[in-house]
Design a protein around this motif. Structure first.
Motif, PDB file in Angstrom:
ATOM      1  N   THR A  44       0.850  -1.179   0.000  1.00 22.21           N
ATOM      2  CA  THR A  44       0.000   0.000   0.000  1.00 22.21           C
ATOM      3  C   THR A  44       0.891   1.236   0.000  1.00 22.21           C
ATOM      4  O   THR A  44       2.118   1.140   0.156  1.00 22.21           O
ATOM      5  CB  THR A  44      -0.906   0.019   1.238  1.00 22.21           C
ATOM      6  OG1 THR A  44      -0.083   0.123   2.407  1.00 22.21           O
ATOM      7  CG2 THR A  44      -1.736  -1.259   1.318  1.00 22.21           C
ATOM      8  N   ASP A  59       1.423   1.998 -10.042  1.00 17.46           N
ATOM      9  CA  ASP A  59       0.046   1.645  -9.697  1.00 17.46           C
ATOM     10  C   ASP A  59      -0.823   1.781 -10.938  1.00 17.46           C
ATOM     11  O   ASP A  59      -1.434   2.814 -11.190  1.00 17.46           O
ATOM     12  CB  ASP A  59      -0.449   2.564  -8.577  1.00 17.46           C
ATOM     13  CG  ASP A  59      -1.843   2.202  -8.099  1.00 17.46           C
ATOM     14  OD1 ASP A  59      -2.290   1.079  -8.403  1.00 17.46           O
ATOM     15  OD2 ASP A  59      -2.472   3.027  -7.431  1.00 17.46           O
ATOM     16  N   ASP A  63      -5.577   1.898  -7.753  1.00 18.16           N
ATOM     17  CA  ASP A  63      -6.338   1.429  -6.596  1.00 18.16           C
ATOM     18  C   ASP A  63      -5.565   1.529  -5.292  1.00 18.16           C
ATOM     19  O   ASP A  63      -6.033   1.113  -4.242  1.00 18.16           O
ATOM     20  CB  ASP A  63      -6.825  -0.009  -6.800  1.00 18.16           C
ATOM     21  CG  ASP A  63      -5.684  -1.032  -6.867  1.00 18.16           C
ATOM     22  OD1 ASP A  63      -4.504  -0.615  -6.835  1.00 18.16           O
ATOM     23  OD2 ASP A  63      -5.986  -2.239  -6.946  1.00 18.16           O
ATOM     24  N   GLY A  64      -4.352   2.108  -5.334  1.00 12.80           N
ATOM     25  CA  GLY A  64      -3.580   2.319  -4.120  1.00 12.80           C
ATOM     26  C   GLY A  64      -2.877   1.080  -3.609  1.00 12.80           C
ATOM     27  O   GLY A  64      -2.375   1.073  -2.491  1.00 12.80           O
ATOM     28  N   HIS A 162     -12.371   6.599  -5.469  1.00 16.05           N
ATOM     29  CA  HIS A 162     -11.121   5.851  -5.312  1.00 16.05           C
ATOM     30  C   HIS A 162     -11.352   4.466  -4.708  1.00 16.05           C
ATOM     31  O   HIS A 162     -12.354   4.199  -4.033  1.00 16.05           O
ATOM     32  CB  HIS A 162     -10.131   6.637  -4.449  1.00 16.05           C
ATOM     33  CG  HIS A 162     -10.508   6.698  -2.998  1.00 16.05           C
ATOM     34  ND1 HIS A 162     -10.286   5.664  -2.114  1.00 16.05           N
ATOM     35  CD2 HIS A 162     -11.087   7.688  -2.262  1.00 16.05           C
ATOM     36  CE1 HIS A 162     -10.705   6.001  -0.909  1.00 16.05           C
ATOM     37  NE2 HIS A 162     -11.205   7.225  -0.969  1.00 16.05           N
ATOM     38  N   GLY A 164      -9.223   0.942  -2.691  1.00 18.35           N
ATOM     39  CA  GLY A 164      -8.397   0.749  -1.513  1.00 18.35           C
ATOM     40  C   GLY A 164      -8.994  -0.205  -0.495  1.00 18.35           C
ATOM     41  O   GLY A 164      -8.690  -0.113   0.694  1.00 18.35           O
ATOM     42  N   ARG A 168      -8.550   2.137   2.856  1.00 18.63           N
ATOM     43  CA  ARG A 168      -7.491   3.109   2.562  1.00 18.63           C
ATOM     44  C   ARG A 168      -7.843   3.822   1.255  1.00 18.63           C
ATOM     45  O   ARG A 168      -8.844   3.516   0.622  1.00 18.63           O
ATOM     46  CB  ARG A 168      -6.136   2.418   2.439  1.00 18.63           C
ATOM     47  CG  ARG A 168      -6.067   1.413   1.295  1.00 18.63           C
ATOM     48  CD  ARG A 168      -4.750   0.681   1.254  1.00 18.63           C
ATOM     49  NE  ARG A 168      -4.618  -0.233   2.358  1.00 18.63           N
ATOM     50  CZ  ARG A 168      -5.037  -1.509   2.335  1.00 18.63           C
ATOM     51  NH1 ARG A 168      -5.643  -1.982   1.250  1.00 18.63           N
ATOM     52  NH2 ARG A 168      -4.868  -2.302   3.362  1.00 18.63           N
ATOM     53  N   GLY A 169      -6.980   4.758   0.858  1.00 19.49           N
ATOM     54  CA  GLY A 169      -7.189   5.470  -0.395  1.00 19.49           C
ATOM     55  C   GLY A 169      -7.592   6.914  -0.171  1.00 19.49           C
ATOM     56  O   GLY A 169      -8.025   7.301   0.921  1.00 19.49           O
ATOM     57  N   GLU A 173      -5.877  10.428  -5.632  1.00 15.77           N
ATOM     58  CA  GLU A 173      -5.453   9.439  -6.617  1.00 15.77           C
ATOM     59  C   GLU A 173      -6.165   9.654  -7.942  1.00 15.77           C
ATOM     60  O   GLU A 173      -5.625   9.359  -9.008  1.00 15.77           O
ATOM     61  CB  GLU A 173      -5.733   8.033  -6.084  1.00 15.77           C
ATOM     62  CG  GLU A 173      -4.949   7.700  -4.817  1.00 15.77           C
ATOM     63  CD  GLU A 173      -5.515   6.505  -4.072  1.00 15.77           C
ATOM     64  OE1 GLU A 173      -6.285   5.741  -4.682  1.00 15.77           O
ATOM     65  OE2 GLU A 173      -5.193   6.340  -2.879  1.00 15.77           O
ATOM     66  N   ASN A 192     -13.883  11.648  -1.335  1.00 13.83           N
ATOM     67  CA  ASN A 192     -13.576  10.744  -0.229  1.00 13.83           C
ATOM     68  C   ASN A 192     -14.871  10.293   0.428  1.00 13.83           C
ATOM     69  O   ASN A 192     -15.917  10.940   0.293  1.00 13.83           O
ATOM     70  CB  ASN A 192     -12.693  11.428   0.819  1.00 13.83           C
ATOM     71  CG  ASN A 192     -11.238  11.454   0.415  1.00 13.83           C
ATOM     72  OD1 ASN A 192     -10.833  10.836  -0.568  1.00 13.83           O
ATOM     73  ND2 ASN A 192     -10.433  12.188   1.163  1.00 13.83           N
TER      74      ASN A 192
END
Length: 408
Positions: A44, A59, A63-64, A162, A164, A168-169, A173, A192
């Motif tokens: 990650t 990447d 997708d992180g 995004h 993750g 996460r993420g 991105e 987000n």
């Protein structure tokens, strides 16, 4: 020039490059393995100790998460490209200059990384409006990238969510993918949402739906044509995008908050490496391997794989409610799925990460879409030609949106 002498010159020129490339590749792979502290075969952003720019380049799908097997294969492919095939016919003096130019070009590709393998050169673009709040939580923020329009006419909009693993993420991105859209007259928004450590499902699904309503509520401010809004995402973001696209309209005409009166319906869906169901029973049935045991899904829905027999009916209803394929109906918008893997079942058995991003997810949804008459395309990588197409997927995605937005 004799054949032996030509080959000797070729070897003299290529061997140092090969050795340098091999040494650099070995060091790079070793560093990546050292970064993989938990030994799960992937990295990650938080685990990666190299430059942020390098992570973004490696990447492929944004997708992180980096799969070590992919990165190693990518580096070795570059090395083989430099080495070339030395068993072919003799190199004459007339070809020496071209040979040297080829070596220099391939060496440059090694230093810079193979752009085609990275999905094309990607350049971050700064948003026109950053961290716009659409809710109360700290992660209820979005970025807006504005396209230029003739005579200040309202333009269509693409919303990107995004990935993750729901854990996460970040919306930043999505900046890697903004340029193709805004340069073709399509506004672009990244957002987000609450991660599963903040709140389990269906929190993140509702967050993204509210973000769509917020954009429609503020469409005039950013010159967005609220009748032409598309949505998409990668991995977890693809699931969230589908859920919004296929679910019934969440507009509440009686709501006191005018934002909640706005529609959540969209015009088209663009998806990378998407899951179409989060029900581990469905995944176990349709996806080979251990993808159904994914810890990301366990955290998202609040269960453990060891205690699946204790999952209550209400939890199962939530899992099914959040699974996009559950909601697909004949009035849903057209969808396009891009997968970076082959549809070969063995791919899904290599590791859980390959399984949870396997094309079978999209192909199963397409079966249902075809029965309902809903336009749906699924692209997989089976050949070199397919890989080139995947690397240029944004050109296809823009054309797909322009068609369904009825843009000239």
């Amino acid at each position: 020039m004799t054949t032996r002498f030509a080959i000797a010159i070729f070897g003299t020129l290529v061997l140092p490059i090969m050795l340098l490339a091999q040494s650099g590749t070995d060091r790079f792979i070793t560093r990546m393995k050292n970064d993989d502290i938990n030994g799960d075969g992937k990295l990650t952003r938080s685990e990666f100790t190299g430059p942020q720019r390098l992570f973004d380049q490696l990447d492929e799908d944004g997708d992180g998460v980096l799969l070590l097997s992919d990165v190693a294969a990518q580096k070795l492919k570059n090395l083989r490209a430099i080495a070339g095939d030395q068993s072919g016919p003799a190199i004459g003096s007339a070809d020496r200059q071209r040979m040297m130019e080829t070596i220099q070009s391939r060496a440059a590709n090694l230093r810079q990384g193979d752009a085609a393998m990275r999905g094309g050169q990607r350049e971050r673009r700064d948003p026109d409006h950053r961290d716009v709040r659409y809710g109360e939580h700290e992660r209820h923020v979005l970025d807006v990238y504005l396209a230029k329009t003739e005579n200040n006419e309202p333009a269509p909009c693409m919303i990107w969510i995004h990935g993750g693993g729901f854990r996460r993420g970040d919306k930043s991105e999505g900046s890697l993918f903004a340029r193709p859209f805004v340069e073709n007259g399509i506004h672009y928004v990244t957002l987000n949402y609450r991660l599963s450590q903040h709140a389990i499902a269906p929190a993140c699904f509702h967050d993204c739906a509210h973000a769509v309503q917020f954009l429609r509520q503020n469409a005039e401010k950013w010159n967005i044509d609220k009748s032409r809004i598309a949505i998409g995402g990668g991995s977890a973001g693809a699931g969230l995008a589908q859920w919004i696209a296929y679910s019934p309209d969440r507009a509440d005409p009686t709501a006191a908050d005018p934002m909640l009166r706005q529609s959540t319906r969209v015009s088209a869906v663009v998806l990378l490496n998407a899951q179409t169901s989060y029900d581990f029973r469905w995944i176990k049935k349709h996806i080979p391997g251990d993808a159904w045991m994914g810890d990301g899904l366990q955290q998202l829905f609040g269960y453990t794989i060891e205690d699946t027999d204790k999952i209550e009916d209400e939890q199962f209803r939530t899992i099914q409610e959040c699974s996009p394929i559950t909601h697909l109906s004949e009035d849903d918008p057209p969808s396009v799925f891009y997968y970076r893997r082959s549809k070969d079942p063995e791919i899904a058995m290599q590791n859980a990460m390959d399984g949870i991003h396997h094309p079978f997810f999209g192909l199963e949804l397409k079966k249902r879409a075809d029965e309902l008459g809903v336009p749906c395309e699924v692209f997989t990588v089976e050949t070199t030609k397919d890989r080139l197409f995947y690397n240029r997927r944004w050109d296809h995605a823009v054309a797909f949106l322009k068609k369904h937005f009825e843009m000239d």
